[in-house]
Design a protein around this motif. Structure first.
Motif, PDB file in Angstrom:
ATOM      1  N   GLY A   3       0.808  -1.203   0.000  1.00  0.00           N
ATOM      2  CA  GLY A   3       0.000   0.000   0.000  1.00  0.00           C
ATOM      3  C   GLY A   3       0.850   1.266   0.000  1.00  0.00           C
ATOM      4  N   ARG A   4       0.372   2.281  -0.713  1.00  0.00           N
ATOM      5  CA  ARG A   4       1.052   3.573  -0.762  1.00  0.00           C
ATOM      6  C   ARG A   4       0.027   4.666  -0.534  1.00  0.00           C
ATOM      7  NH1 ARG A   4       3.304   2.935  -6.715  1.00  0.00           N
ATOM      8  NH2 ARG A   4       1.082   2.419  -6.873  1.00  0.00           N
ATOM      9  N   LEU A   5       0.447   5.723   0.125  1.00  0.00           N
ATOM     10  CA  LEU A   5      -0.463   6.825   0.421  1.00  0.00           C
ATOM     11  C   LEU A   5      -1.058   7.403  -0.854  1.00  0.00           C
ATOM     12  CD1 LEU A   5      -1.698   8.710   2.569  1.00  0.00           C
ATOM     13  CD2 LEU A   5       0.297  10.195   2.290  1.00  0.00           C
ATOM     14  N   ARG A   6      -0.265   7.514  -1.908  1.00  0.00           N
ATOM     15  CA  ARG A   6      -0.770   8.130  -3.135  1.00  0.00           C
ATOM     16  C   ARG A   6      -1.882   7.316  -3.790  1.00  0.00           C
ATOM     17  NH1 ARG A   6       4.440   7.386  -7.196  1.00  0.00           N
ATOM     18  NH2 ARG A   6       4.278   5.116  -7.493  1.00  0.00           N
ATOM     19  N   ASP A   7      -1.968   6.012  -3.452  1.00  0.00           N
ATOM     20  CA  ASP A   7      -3.035   5.185  -4.017  1.00  0.00           C
ATOM     21  C   ASP A   7      -4.414   5.648  -3.573  1.00  0.00           C
ATOM     22  OD1 ASP A   7      -1.127   3.641  -5.254  1.00  0.00           O
ATOM     23  OD2 ASP A   7      -1.111   2.094  -3.697  1.00  0.00           O
ATOM     24  N   LEU A   8      -4.482   6.368  -2.459  1.00  0.00           N
ATOM     25  CA  LEU A   8      -5.764   6.880  -1.980  1.00  0.00           C
ATOM     26  C   LEU A   8      -6.318   7.975  -2.878  1.00  0.00           C
ATOM     27  CD1 LEU A   8      -5.024   7.265   1.860  1.00  0.00           C
ATOM     28  CD2 LEU A   8      -5.844   5.249   0.635  1.00  0.00           C
ATOM     29  N   PHE A   9      -5.479   8.512  -3.782  1.00  0.00           N
ATOM     30  CA  PHE A   9      -5.868   9.654  -4.597  1.00  0.00           C
ATOM     31  C   PHE A   9      -5.796   9.355  -6.086  1.00  0.00           C
ATOM     32  CE2 PHE A   9      -3.598  10.938  -0.745  1.00  0.00           C
ATOM     33  CZ  PHE A   9      -4.626  11.555  -0.053  1.00  0.00           C
ATOM     34  N   LEU A  46      -9.920   8.044  -5.584  1.00  0.00           N
ATOM     35  CA  LEU A  46      -9.934   9.502  -5.431  1.00  0.00           C
ATOM     36  C   LEU A  46     -11.317   9.976  -4.996  1.00  0.00           C
ATOM     37  CD1 LEU A  46      -8.687  12.299  -5.656  1.00  0.00           C
ATOM     38  CD2 LEU A  46      -9.212  12.272  -8.112  1.00  0.00           C
ATOM     39  N   ARG A  47     -12.357   9.493  -5.682  1.00  0.00           N
ATOM     40  CA  ARG A  47     -13.726   9.888  -5.308  1.00  0.00           C
ATOM     41  C   ARG A  47     -14.051   9.411  -3.905  1.00  0.00           C
ATOM     42  NH1 ARG A  47     -19.340   7.536  -8.026  1.00  0.00           N
ATOM     43  NH2 ARG A  47     -20.708   8.135  -6.290  1.00  0.00           N
ATOM     44  N   ARG A  48     -13.689   8.181  -3.597  1.00  0.00           N
ATOM     45  CA  ARG A  48     -13.990   7.638  -2.274  1.00  0.00           C
ATOM     46  C   ARG A  48     -13.322   8.470  -1.176  1.00  0.00           C
ATOM     47  NH1 ARG A  48     -13.656   0.993  -2.895  1.00  0.00           N
ATOM     48  NH2 ARG A  48     -14.949   0.831  -4.767  1.00  0.00           N
ATOM     49  N   THR A  49     -12.057   8.793  -1.391  1.00  0.00           N
ATOM     50  CA  THR A  49     -11.314   9.557  -0.386  1.00  0.00           C
ATOM     51  C   THR A  49     -11.890  10.964  -0.232  1.00  0.00           C
ATOM     52  OG1 THR A  49      -9.292   8.299  -0.821  1.00  0.00           O
ATOM     53  CG2 THR A  49      -9.030  10.436   0.241  1.00  0.00           C
ATOM     54  N   ALA A  50     -12.257  11.600  -1.353  1.00  0.00           N
ATOM     55  CA  ALA A  50     -12.795  12.964  -1.296  1.00  0.00           C
ATOM     56  C   ALA A  50     -14.124  13.002  -0.539  1.00  0.00           C
ATOM     57  CB  ALA A  50     -12.972  13.512  -2.714  1.00  0.00           C
ATOM     58  N   SER A  67     -15.579   3.653   6.371  1.00  0.00           N
ATOM     59  CA  SER A  67     -14.220   3.995   5.922  1.00  0.00           C
ATOM     60  C   SER A  67     -13.380   2.777   5.552  1.00  0.00           C
ATOM     61  CB  SER A  67     -13.503   4.820   6.998  1.00  0.00           C
ATOM     62  OG  SER A  67     -14.170   6.030   7.231  1.00  0.00           O
ATOM     63  N   PRO A  68     -13.245   1.764   6.433  1.00  0.00           N
ATOM     64  CA  PRO A  68     -12.407   0.609   6.062  1.00  0.00           C
ATOM     65  C   PRO A  68     -12.958  -0.190   4.890  1.00  0.00           C
ATOM     66  CG  PRO A  68     -12.744   0.722   8.450  1.00  0.00           C
ATOM     67  CD  PRO A  68     -13.715   1.664   7.824  1.00  0.00           C
ATOM     68  N   GLU A  69     -14.267  -0.092   4.622  1.00  0.00           N
ATOM     69  CA  GLU A  69     -14.852  -0.839   3.515  1.00  0.00           C
ATOM     70  C   GLU A  69     -14.343  -0.341   2.163  1.00  0.00           C
ATOM     71  OE1 GLU A  69     -19.245  -2.143   5.191  1.00  0.00           O
ATOM     72  OE2 GLU A  69     -19.027  -0.168   4.280  1.00  0.00           O
TER      73      GLU A  69
END
Length: 454
Positions: free
Chosen positions: A251-257, A262-266, A379-381
């Motif tokens: 896992g990498r932090l940038r994968d969240l965006f 990206l939509r999920r995180t926003a 969130s974890p889902e």
């Protein structure tokens, strides 16, 4: 890089967890992790309970009182960031135990503080522990839950958090007037005992172990869990069904965006911010508003605060019963709409008495606590195993920003001579924004964690 053995194993681990019937093992784990969450909630509300006394004894200005409250929130923000990385790096259980230990030791240090500077410093350290524990603990509970009943399972566990808030208010009603505010923080040091017990009694998440390529360890853990469940239910376990496998990646932090995340995180970030901006904008200042603005005695103020926490507990229970049927998105939209309605009515009818505020604040917490609990489920889902704690904790970063800015904004309005009507009107407006954001949430009802991230 994806490994074939790891991918096949992860599908098997997921299927084996999915077929487990509810048993004493689930109760034991939920109780132990729940004990952690209970004390984290208890410790989180201690500053609000102590604030009316500190303001008087130390002659605090509104700015100093705001600083004392937000110091812990800033610690929670940084703690959420660090814990998200640690949870995906060293494991869910070890991260939770570390955070609980920090919380307990820092609480004892707060009890010994002799001025607002040391009080705020140690609350900051305590916040590091609190902010890290809750999202990682919720991640762990999600990873051992069945998809068809995950909402109820996780949210009944999440009821422990408002129970901890209610307990803090209930204990404060007697302890603060009779033993002083320091005694509350001494009680808040009890989680140190849980930190020692937890790694010995709770197995690491098999999903996380496998995501790290520790296939043999994951197989050993899931085998022990299956054996314990089988003994508890007294019959053979059903055969695992075929489940989609999740790729084993680092896992990498940038994968969240990137991509769909990206939509999920926003959306998730916006929901976390709104929920905790409103929650703490109200709860942090309630005891002080009752005593300072309405002239109520300390005991009455703390009883009114307790009422709000009890209705929040009821709200969490109600959403636990319905969220697997109605879905995450409708539940969040309805709860945010209810929050805006309660606060809006209070602002429009005029804030005339402490009792009136207590009634509408209690209606608000009914909905707000349901939102908060729902987000710890949701969130974890939204993220794969390799990034799940990091993703959940990033949402926790935004809730900590809400925790900081909500009370700061309320303090600024009050410090500038603004009306209580304005305080509640702006909170209602923020809740409306949250309801709109929730309309764009991805629905996760009834799907396995692997299906959601395949």
């Amino acid at each position: 890089m994806t490994t074939v053995a790891g991918t096949q194993g992860l599908g098997s681990i997921a299927a084996r967890l999915e077929r487990l019937p509810h048993s004493r093992w689930h109760v034991k784990v939920r109780f132990l992790i729940g004990a952690v969450t209970f004390f984290e909630a208890f410790d989180q509300l201690l500053a609000a309970s102590a604030l009316p006394v500190l303001t008087k004894d130390w002659n605090l200005s509104t700015g100093q009182a705001t600083f004392a409250v937000t110091a812990g929130s800033i610690g929670m923000l940084l703690g959420a960031l660090v814990a998200g990385w640690l949870g995906d790096r060293i494991g869910r259980v070890r991260t939770v135990a570390l955070g609980v230990g920090i919380t307990g030791v820092a609480s004892l240090a707060v009890a010994l503080a002799n001025g607002i500077e040391l009080f705020s410093l140690f609350r900051f350290v305590q916040g590091l522990g609190i902010g890290g524990v809750v999202p990682v603990a919720a991640t762990y509970i999600n990873e051992i839950s069945r998809s068809d009943k995950r909402g109820r399972f996780v949210l009944l566990y999440e009821m422990i958090f408002p129970a901890g808030l209610a307990a803090a208010s209930l204990v404060a009603v007697w302890v603060v007037p009779n033993l002083g505010w320091r005694a509350m923080f001494v009680l808040g040091a009890l989680p140190v005992l849980v930190a020692v017990l937890l790694p010995r009694q709770v197995a690491e998440s098999p999903r996380w172990l496998l995501s790290q390529g520790r296939v043999e360890e994951a197989e050993q853990v899931i085998a022990r869990i299956e054996a314990e469940v089988e003994r508890a239910v007294g019959e053979p376990l059903p055969r695992p069904s075929d489940e989609p496998a999740e790729e084993v990646t680092r896992g990498r932090l940038r994968d969240l965006f990137t991509g769909r995340y990206l939509r999920r995180t926003a959306v998730l970030s916006g929901l976390w911010f709104v929920a905790y901006y409103v929650n703490h904008g109200i709860s942090t200042w309630l005891p002080s508003l009752y005593t300072k603005n309405f002239g109520l005695d300390l005991t009455t103020a703390l009883v009114y605060t307790l009422l709000s926490n009890l209705t929040g507990l009821v709200g969490t229970f109600v959403v636990a019963l319905v969220i697997d049927r109605v879905g995450r998105r409708p539940a969040l939209v309805a709860a945010l709409g209810g929050t805006a309605l309660a606060l809006g009515v209070l602002a429009l009818t005029g804030v005339t008495s402490g009792l009136q505020v207590a009634v509408f604040a209690s209606c608000t917490t009914f909905f707000v606590y349901a939102i908060n609990a729902g987000l710890y489920l949701y969130s974890p889902e939204l993220y794969p195993t390799s990034n799940r704690a990091r993703g959940a904790a990033f949402g926790g970063l935004w809730n900590r920003l809400g925790v900081i800015l909500g009370p700061v904004t309320v303090g600024a309005i009050l410090g500038a001579g603004g009306s209580l009507g304005l305080v509640f009107a702006q909170l209602a407006g923020v809740a409306v924004v949250g309801a709109v954001i929730a309309l764009f949430a991805v629905e996760t009802k009834g799907k396995t964690l692997e299906e959601l991230n395949a």
